[in-house]
Write a protein that holds these residues in place. Structure first.
Motif, short mmCIF file in Angstrom:
data_model
loop_
_atom_site.label_atom_id
_atom_site.label_comp_id
_atom_site.label_asym_id
_atom_site.label_seq_id
_atom_site.Cartn_x
_atom_site.Cartn_y
_atom_site.Cartn_z
N SER A 225 4.03 -13.98 -9.48
CA SER A 225 3.43 -13.41 -8.27
C SER A 225 2.96 -12.01 -8.64
N ASP A 226 2.00 -11.49 -7.92
CA ASP A 226 1.42 -10.20 -8.28
C ASP A 226 2.33 -9.07 -7.79
N PRO A 227 2.69 -8.13 -8.67
CA PRO A 227 3.65 -7.09 -8.29
C PRO A 227 3.10 -6.04 -7.34
N GLY A 228 1.78 -5.94 -7.19
CA GLY A 228 1.18 -4.90 -6.37
C GLY A 228 1.09 -5.26 -4.90
N GLY A 229 0.06 -4.72 -4.24
CA GLY A 229 -0.08 -4.89 -2.80
C GLY A 229 -0.89 -6.11 -2.41
N MET A 230 -2.12 -6.16 -2.90
CA MET A 230 -3.03 -7.25 -2.55
C MET A 230 -4.02 -7.41 -3.70
N THR A 231 -4.39 -8.64 -3.99
CA THR A 231 -5.32 -8.92 -5.08
C THR A 231 -6.58 -9.58 -4.53
N ILE A 232 -7.73 -9.09 -5.00
CA ILE A 232 -9.01 -9.70 -4.67
C ILE A 232 -9.55 -10.30 -5.96
N LEU A 233 -9.70 -11.60 -5.98
CA LEU A 233 -10.13 -12.30 -7.19
C LEU A 233 -11.58 -12.76 -7.06
N LEU A 234 -12.39 -12.37 -8.04
CA LEU A 234 -13.74 -12.90 -8.20
C LEU A 234 -13.63 -14.03 -9.22
N PRO A 235 -13.64 -15.28 -8.77
CA PRO A 235 -13.36 -16.39 -9.68
C PRO A 235 -14.61 -16.84 -10.44
N ASP A 236 -14.38 -17.64 -11.45
CA ASP A 236 -15.47 -18.35 -12.11
C ASP A 236 -15.78 -19.57 -11.24
N HIS A 237 -16.93 -19.54 -10.58
CA HIS A 237 -17.24 -20.60 -9.63
C HIS A 237 -17.62 -21.92 -10.30
N ASN A 288 -13.22 -27.72 -22.73
CA ASN A 288 -14.64 -27.64 -23.10
C ASN A 288 -15.32 -26.33 -22.75
N LYS A 289 -14.76 -25.57 -21.82
CA LYS A 289 -15.46 -24.40 -21.32
C LYS A 289 -14.56 -23.17 -21.28
N ASP A 290 -15.17 -22.00 -21.60
CA ASP A 290 -14.51 -20.73 -21.35
C ASP A 290 -14.54 -20.46 -19.85
N ARG A 291 -13.63 -19.59 -19.41
CA ARG A 291 -13.60 -19.22 -17.99
C ARG A 291 -13.36 -17.71 -17.90
N VAL A 292 -14.16 -17.02 -17.09
CA VAL A 292 -14.02 -15.58 -16.90
C VAL A 292 -13.83 -15.28 -15.42
N SER A 293 -12.84 -14.48 -15.08
CA SER A 293 -12.62 -14.05 -13.70
C SER A 293 -12.32 -12.56 -13.69
N LEU A 294 -12.38 -11.96 -12.51
CA LEU A 294 -12.13 -10.52 -12.37
C LEU A 294 -11.17 -10.30 -11.21
N ALA A 295 -9.98 -9.79 -11.52
CA ALA A 295 -8.97 -9.50 -10.50
C ALA A 295 -8.97 -8.01 -10.19
N PHE A 296 -8.97 -7.68 -8.89
CA PHE A 296 -8.91 -6.30 -8.43
C PHE A 296 -7.59 -6.13 -7.69
N PHE A 297 -6.74 -5.23 -8.18
CA PHE A 297 -5.41 -5.04 -7.62
C PHE A 297 -5.38 -3.78 -6.75
N TYR A 298 -5.04 -3.94 -5.49
CA TYR A 298 -5.01 -2.87 -4.49
C TYR A 298 -3.55 -2.55 -4.22
N ASN A 299 -3.12 -1.34 -4.57
CA ASN A 299 -1.69 -1.03 -4.64
C ASN A 299 -1.31 0.21 -3.85
N PRO A 300 -0.02 0.33 -3.51
CA PRO A 300 0.45 1.56 -2.86
C PRO A 300 0.50 2.72 -3.83
#
Length: 351
Positions: A225-237, A288-300
Protein backbone atom coordinates in the motif's frame (compact mmCIF):
# COMPACT_ATOMS: atom_id res chain seq x y z
CA UNK A 1 23.89 4.48 2.66
CA UNK A 2 24.60 2.74 -0.62
CA UNK A 3 23.04 -0.21 -2.38
CA UNK A 4 24.21 -3.53 -0.87
CA UNK A 5 25.12 -4.98 -4.27
CA UNK A 6 25.51 -3.76 -7.87
CA UNK A 7 22.27 -2.41 -9.35
CA UNK A 8 21.17 -4.14 -12.56
CA UNK A 9 19.03 -2.32 -15.13
CA UNK A 10 16.03 -4.56 -15.78
CA UNK A 11 15.32 -2.96 -19.15
CA UNK A 12 18.81 -3.96 -20.32
CA UNK A 13 18.18 -7.50 -19.14
CA UNK A 14 14.96 -7.64 -21.13
CA UNK A 15 16.60 -6.21 -24.24
CA UNK A 16 19.48 -8.71 -24.06
CA UNK A 17 17.17 -11.44 -25.35
CA UNK A 18 17.28 -13.70 -22.28
CA UNK A 19 14.79 -16.58 -22.27
CA UNK A 20 14.75 -17.12 -18.50
CA UNK A 21 14.86 -14.46 -15.80
CA UNK A 22 17.68 -14.41 -13.21
CA UNK A 23 16.83 -16.19 -9.97
CA UNK A 24 16.89 -12.94 -7.97
CA UNK A 25 13.67 -11.88 -9.75
CA UNK A 26 11.82 -15.18 -9.25
CA UNK A 27 9.15 -14.84 -6.57
CA UNK A 28 8.31 -17.68 -4.18
CA UNK A 29 5.41 -19.75 -5.55
CA UNK A 30 2.92 -18.22 -3.10
CA UNK A 31 3.81 -14.69 -4.31
CA UNK A 32 3.63 -15.29 -8.05
CA UNK A 33 0.68 -13.96 -10.07
CA UNK A 34 -2.26 -16.23 -9.33
CA UNK A 35 -0.09 -18.51 -7.20
CA UNK A 36 -1.34 -17.95 -3.65
CA UNK A 37 -3.78 -20.28 -1.97
CA UNK A 38 -7.33 -18.94 -1.56
CA UNK A 39 -6.60 -16.37 -4.27
CA UNK A 40 -8.11 -15.81 -7.70
CA UNK A 41 -7.57 -13.21 -10.38
CA UNK A 42 -10.36 -11.34 -12.11
CA UNK A 43 -9.10 -9.73 -15.30
CA UNK A 44 -10.03 -6.17 -16.28
CA UNK A 45 -12.86 -5.49 -13.90
CA UNK A 46 -13.18 -1.77 -13.34
CA UNK A 47 -12.94 0.11 -10.10
CA UNK A 48 -15.55 2.86 -9.43
CA UNK A 49 -15.54 6.03 -11.51
CA UNK A 50 -15.74 9.59 -10.14
CA UNK A 51 -16.77 12.48 -12.38
CA UNK A 52 -15.12 15.69 -11.15
CA UNK A 53 -17.77 17.72 -12.97
CA UNK A 54 -20.40 16.35 -10.57
CA UNK A 55 -18.49 16.50 -7.28
CA UNK A 56 -20.42 19.49 -5.97
CA UNK A 57 -23.44 17.23 -5.49
CA UNK A 58 -23.96 15.33 -2.24
CA UNK A 59 -24.69 12.13 -4.16
CA UNK A 60 -21.38 12.26 -6.04
CA UNK A 61 -19.44 12.92 -2.82
CA UNK A 62 -21.19 9.98 -1.19
CA UNK A 63 -20.30 7.73 -4.14
CA UNK A 64 -16.64 8.75 -3.93
CA UNK A 65 -16.59 8.14 -0.16
CA UNK A 66 -18.06 4.68 -0.73
CA UNK A 67 -15.37 3.94 -3.33
CA UNK A 68 -12.71 4.91 -0.76
CA UNK A 69 -14.31 2.67 1.86
CA UNK A 70 -14.90 -0.35 -0.37
CA UNK A 71 -12.00 -0.19 -2.83
CA UNK A 72 -9.52 2.50 -1.82
CA UNK A 73 -9.25 3.16 -5.57
CA UNK A 74 -11.28 4.96 -8.23
CA UNK A 75 -11.00 6.33 -11.74
CA UNK A 76 -11.41 10.09 -12.08
CA UNK A 77 -12.71 11.71 -15.27
CA UNK A 78 -13.30 15.35 -16.23
CA UNK A 79 -10.34 16.16 -14.00
CA UNK A 80 -9.23 19.23 -15.93
CA UNK A 81 -5.88 17.88 -17.18
CA UNK A 82 -5.74 17.79 -20.95
CA UNK A 83 -5.32 14.49 -22.74
CA UNK A 84 -2.58 16.06 -24.83
CA UNK A 85 -0.53 16.98 -21.74
CA UNK A 86 -0.95 13.48 -20.28
CA UNK A 87 0.21 11.83 -23.51
CA UNK A 88 3.15 14.22 -23.88
CA UNK A 89 4.46 13.63 -20.36
CA UNK A 90 4.10 9.86 -20.78
CA UNK A 91 5.89 9.96 -24.12
CA UNK A 92 8.74 12.00 -22.64
CA UNK A 93 9.34 9.32 -20.01
CA UNK A 94 9.24 6.58 -22.63
CA UNK A 95 11.91 8.47 -24.57
CA UNK A 96 14.04 8.79 -21.44
CA UNK A 97 13.90 5.07 -20.67
CA UNK A 98 14.85 4.31 -24.28
CA UNK A 99 18.11 6.25 -23.93
CA UNK A 100 21.47 4.43 -23.72
CA UNK A 101 22.22 3.02 -20.28
CA UNK A 102 25.28 5.24 -19.83
CA UNK A 103 23.10 8.35 -20.16
CA UNK A 104 20.51 7.05 -17.71
CA UNK A 105 23.19 6.09 -15.19
CA UNK A 106 24.19 9.74 -14.97
CA UNK A 107 21.03 10.05 -12.85
CA UNK A 108 21.65 6.92 -10.75
CA UNK A 109 20.06 7.14 -7.30
CA UNK A 110 20.95 5.95 -3.80
CA UNK A 111 18.89 4.65 -0.85
CA UNK A 112 19.36 7.99 0.93
CA UNK A 113 16.63 9.75 -1.07
CA UNK A 114 15.78 7.42 -4.00
CA UNK A 115 15.85 10.53 -6.19
CA UNK A 116 16.92 9.72 -9.72
CA UNK A 117 17.13 6.59 -11.85
CA UNK A 118 17.00 3.20 -10.15
CA UNK A 119 16.05 -0.46 -10.36
CA UNK A 120 15.51 -1.58 -6.77
CA UNK A 121 13.82 -0.55 -3.53
CA UNK A 122 15.07 -1.36 -0.06
CA UNK A 123 18.61 -2.16 1.10
CA UNK A 124 18.24 -5.79 2.13
CA UNK A 125 21.15 -7.75 0.67
CA UNK A 126 20.06 -10.72 -1.43
CA UNK A 127 16.44 -9.54 -1.62
CA UNK A 128 14.18 -10.86 -4.36
CA UNK A 129 13.76 -7.94 -6.72
CA UNK A 130 10.91 -6.61 -8.86
CA UNK A 131 10.99 -6.62 -12.65
CA UNK A 132 11.07 -2.83 -13.14
CA UNK A 133 13.15 0.32 -13.45
CA UNK A 134 12.01 3.74 -12.27
CA UNK A 135 12.85 7.42 -12.01
CA UNK A 136 11.93 9.18 -8.77
CA UNK A 137 12.00 12.94 -8.20
CA UNK A 138 10.85 15.45 -5.61
CA UNK A 139 8.30 18.05 -6.69
CA UNK A 140 7.07 19.84 -3.55
CA UNK A 141 8.03 21.72 -1.52
CA UNK A 142 10.06 23.49 -4.18
CA UNK A 143 12.97 23.80 -1.75
CA UNK A 144 13.51 20.02 -2.11
CA UNK A 145 13.68 20.07 -5.90
CA UNK A 146 17.02 19.17 -7.39
CA UNK A 147 16.93 20.40 -11.01
CA UNK A 148 20.23 18.66 -11.71
CA UNK A 149 18.46 15.33 -11.12
CA UNK A 150 15.58 16.08 -13.47
CA UNK A 151 16.26 14.43 -16.83
CA UNK A 152 17.59 16.75 -19.52
CA UNK A 153 16.37 14.49 -22.31
CA UNK A 154 14.08 14.82 -24.11
CA UNK A 155 14.57 18.62 -24.03
CA UNK A 156 10.89 19.22 -23.21
CA UNK A 157 10.88 16.90 -20.19
CA UNK A 158 11.59 19.44 -17.45
CA UNK A 159 8.86 21.77 -18.70
CA UNK A 160 6.41 18.87 -18.94
CA UNK A 161 7.21 17.67 -15.42
CA UNK A 162 6.60 21.18 -14.07
CA UNK A 163 3.34 21.67 -16.01
CA UNK A 164 1.91 18.23 -15.29
CA UNK A 165 2.85 18.42 -11.60
CA UNK A 166 1.16 21.80 -11.23
CA UNK A 167 -2.07 20.46 -12.72
CA UNK A 168 -2.07 17.36 -10.51
CA UNK A 169 -1.51 19.43 -7.36
CA UNK A 170 -4.63 21.44 -8.24
CA UNK A 171 -6.59 18.24 -8.77
CA UNK A 172 -5.43 16.83 -5.43
CA UNK A 173 -6.51 19.98 -3.62
CA UNK A 174 -10.04 19.60 -5.03
CA UNK A 175 -10.18 15.92 -4.17
CA UNK A 176 -9.00 16.54 -0.60
CA UNK A 177 -11.89 18.91 0.04
CA UNK A 178 -14.51 16.45 -1.19
CA UNK A 179 -12.85 13.56 0.66
CA UNK A 180 -13.12 15.60 3.88
CA UNK A 181 -16.81 16.25 3.26
CA UNK A 182 -17.30 12.54 2.59
CA UNK A 183 -16.06 11.86 6.14
CA UNK A 184 -18.47 14.41 7.61
CA UNK A 185 -15.61 16.84 8.31
CA UNK A 186 -15.10 20.44 7.26
CA UNK A 187 -13.86 20.56 3.69
CA UNK A 188 -10.46 21.99 4.68
CA UNK A 189 -9.78 19.33 7.33
CA UNK A 190 -7.59 16.91 5.38
CA UNK A 191 -5.67 19.65 3.59
CA UNK A 192 -4.98 21.41 6.90
CA UNK A 193 -3.89 18.11 8.46
CA UNK A 194 -1.38 17.82 5.61
CA UNK A 195 0.04 21.26 6.44
CA UNK A 196 -2.06 23.41 4.10
CA UNK A 197 -1.31 24.33 0.52
CA UNK A 198 2.14 25.63 1.47
CA UNK A 199 3.02 22.61 3.58
CA UNK A 200 2.12 19.62 1.47
CA UNK A 201 4.79 17.45 -0.11
CA UNK A 202 4.71 15.79 -3.50
CA UNK A 203 6.94 13.54 -5.56
CA UNK A 204 6.74 11.57 -8.78
CA UNK A 205 7.87 8.15 -9.89
CA UNK A 206 7.98 7.18 -13.54
CA UNK A 207 7.79 3.39 -13.80
CA UNK A 208 9.23 1.25 -16.59
CA UNK A 209 8.04 -2.36 -16.60
CA UNK A 210 10.01 -4.07 -19.40
CA UNK A 211 8.61 -7.05 -21.26
CA UNK A 212 9.46 -10.25 -19.45
CA UNK A 213 10.14 -13.75 -20.85
CA UNK A 214 8.58 -15.39 -17.76
CA UNK A 215 5.85 -13.06 -16.45
CA UNK A 216 4.26 -15.86 -14.44
CA UNK A 217 7.31 -16.04 -12.15
CA UNK A 218 7.77 -12.40 -11.15
CA UNK A 219 6.08 -9.06 -10.55
CA UNK A 220 6.75 -5.54 -11.78
CA UNK A 221 5.94 -4.24 -8.30
CA UNK A 222 5.35 -6.37 -5.21
CA UNK A 223 2.12 -6.08 -3.17
CA UNK A 224 2.10 -2.93 -1.07
CA UNK A 225 0.00 0.00 0.00
CA UNK A 226 1.26 3.52 -0.61
CA UNK A 227 2.83 5.05 2.52
CA UNK A 228 1.88 8.65 1.64
CA UNK A 229 -1.40 10.51 1.48
CA UNK A 230 -2.92 10.01 -1.95
CA UNK A 231 -1.60 8.74 -5.29
CA UNK A 232 -2.62 9.91 -8.75
CA UNK A 233 -1.61 7.37 -11.38
CA UNK A 234 -1.29 8.13 -15.08
CA UNK A 235 -1.48 4.56 -16.43
CA UNK A 236 -0.36 3.03 -19.68
CA UNK A 237 -3.71 2.88 -21.42
CA UNK A 238 -2.48 0.26 -23.89
CA UNK A 239 -1.06 -2.32 -21.50
CA UNK A 240 -3.03 -3.20 -18.33
CA UNK A 241 -0.87 -4.22 -15.38
CA UNK A 242 -2.13 -2.70 -12.14
CA UNK A 243 -3.90 -5.17 -9.86
CA UNK A 244 -5.89 -4.18 -6.77
CA UNK A 245 -6.59 -6.48 -3.85
CA UNK A 246 -10.30 -6.96 -3.23
CA UNK A 247 -11.10 -9.59 -0.63
CA UNK A 248 -9.30 -12.75 -1.74
CA UNK A 249 -8.99 -11.55 -5.34
CA UNK A 250 -6.41 -9.67 -7.36
CA UNK A 251 -8.35 -7.59 -9.86
CA UNK A 252 -6.62 -6.26 -12.97
CA UNK A 253 -7.71 -2.68 -13.62
CA UNK A 254 -8.73 -1.85 -17.17
CA UNK A 255 -7.49 1.70 -17.88
CA UNK A 256 -10.01 4.20 -19.25
CA UNK A 257 -8.84 6.65 -21.95
CA UNK A 258 -8.03 10.10 -20.50
CA UNK A 259 -8.91 8.95 -16.97
CA UNK A 260 -6.52 8.99 -14.02
CA UNK A 261 -6.48 6.42 -11.23
CA UNK A 262 -6.64 7.68 -7.63
CA UNK A 263 -5.83 5.61 -4.58
CA UNK A 264 -5.90 6.36 -0.88
CA UNK A 265 -2.55 6.12 0.93
CA UNK A 266 -1.69 5.13 4.49
CA UNK A 267 -1.76 8.69 5.87
CA UNK A 268 -5.36 9.36 4.81
CA UNK A 269 -6.31 5.93 6.14
CA UNK A 270 -4.92 7.05 9.50
CA UNK A 271 -6.63 10.45 9.46
CA UNK A 272 -9.95 8.81 8.58
CA UNK A 273 -9.47 6.21 11.34
CA UNK A 274 -9.65 3.48 8.67
CA UNK A 275 -12.97 4.63 7.22
CA UNK A 276 -11.07 5.22 3.99
CA UNK A 277 -8.89 2.24 3.08
CA UNK A 278 -5.30 2.18 1.90
CA UNK A 279 -5.45 -0.99 -0.17
CA UNK A 280 -2.71 -3.32 -1.30
CA UNK A 281 -1.93 -3.37 -4.99
CA UNK A 282 0.73 -4.82 -7.27
CA UNK A 283 1.84 -4.75 -10.90
CA UNK A 284 2.09 -7.72 -13.25
CA UNK A 285 4.33 -7.70 -16.31
CA UNK A 286 3.77 -8.55 -19.96
CA UNK A 287 5.65 -11.04 -22.13
CA UNK A 288 5.41 -8.93 -25.30
CA UNK A 289 5.18 -5.27 -24.36
CA UNK A 290 6.92 -2.70 -22.17
CA UNK A 291 4.67 -0.66 -19.90
CA UNK A 292 5.27 2.90 -18.65
CA UNK A 293 3.21 4.69 -15.98
CA UNK A 294 3.63 7.83 -13.88
CA UNK A 295 2.67 7.94 -10.20
CA UNK A 296 2.25 11.27 -8.41
CA UNK A 297 2.38 11.03 -4.61
CA UNK A 298 0.58 13.76 -2.62
CA UNK A 299 1.81 13.72 0.97
CA UNK A 300 1.54 15.53 4.31
CA UNK A 301 4.27 17.85 5.56
CA UNK A 302 6.92 15.45 6.72
CA UNK A 303 7.26 16.59 10.35
CA UNK A 304 3.56 16.93 11.20
CA UNK A 305 1.95 14.42 13.57
CA UNK A 306 -0.62 12.31 11.71
CA UNK A 307 -3.33 10.73 13.84
CA UNK A 308 -7.02 9.86 13.52
CA UNK A 309 -9.32 12.89 13.39
CA UNK A 310 -10.80 13.42 16.85
CA UNK A 311 -14.26 13.78 15.29
CA UNK A 312 -13.96 10.20 14.01
CA UNK A 313 -12.87 8.66 17.33
CA UNK A 314 -15.58 7.31 19.65
CA UNK A 315 -15.89 4.74 22.41
CA UNK A 316 -17.28 2.30 19.86
CA UNK A 317 -14.51 3.13 17.39
CA UNK A 318 -11.35 4.16 19.27
CA UNK A 319 -8.26 5.49 17.52
CA UNK A 320 -6.88 2.61 15.47
CA UNK A 321 -3.40 3.99 14.79
CA UNK A 322 -0.52 5.47 16.80
CA UNK A 323 0.52 9.10 16.40
CA UNK A 324 3.43 9.35 14.00
CA UNK A 325 5.02 11.83 11.63
CA UNK A 326 5.22 11.01 7.95
CA UNK A 327 9.02 11.17 8.23
CA UNK A 328 8.99 8.46 10.90
CA UNK A 329 6.69 6.26 8.87
CA UNK A 330 8.64 6.82 5.64
CA UNK A 331 11.91 5.87 7.34
CA UNK A 332 10.35 2.59 8.41
CA UNK A 333 9.30 1.88 4.81
CA UNK A 334 12.65 2.95 3.34
CA UNK A 335 14.60 0.59 5.58
CA UNK A 336 12.47 -2.41 4.73
CA UNK A 337 11.65 -1.71 1.10
CA UNK A 338 8.24 -2.14 -0.42
CA UNK A 339 6.53 -4.22 2.25
CA UNK A 340 2.99 -2.93 2.66
CA UNK A 341 1.65 -1.15 5.72
CA UNK A 342 3.13 -3.48 8.32
CA UNK A 343 2.95 -0.98 11.20
CA UNK A 344 -0.57 0.12 10.40
CA UNK A 345 -1.77 -3.39 9.62
CA UNK A 346 -0.55 -4.51 13.03
CA UNK A 347 -2.48 -1.64 14.60
CA UNK A 348 -5.66 -2.78 12.88
CA UNK A 349 -5.11 -6.43 13.81
CA UNK A 350 -4.66 -5.57 17.47
CA UNK A 351 -8.09 -3.91 17.74
Amino acid sequence: MSWPEPVVCVQSLAESGIKTIPVRYVKPPCQRPGGAAMESVEVQRNIPMVDMAKLESAAAVRDMAEACQEWGFFHVINHGISGELMECVKESWKQFFDQPLDLKKQYANSPMTYEGYGSRLGIEKGAILDWSDYFFLNYMPTSLRNPAMWPAFPPSSKKLIEEYGSEVVKLCGKLMKRLSVGLGLKEEYLLNAFGGEEGIGACMRANMYPKCPQPDLTLGLSPHSDPGGMTILLPDHNVPGLQVRKGDNWITIDPIPNALIVNIGDQIQVLSNAIYKSVKHRVIVNSNKDRVSLAFFYNPKSDLIIEPAKELVTEERPALFPRMTFDEYRLHIRKRGICGTSQHEQSLKST
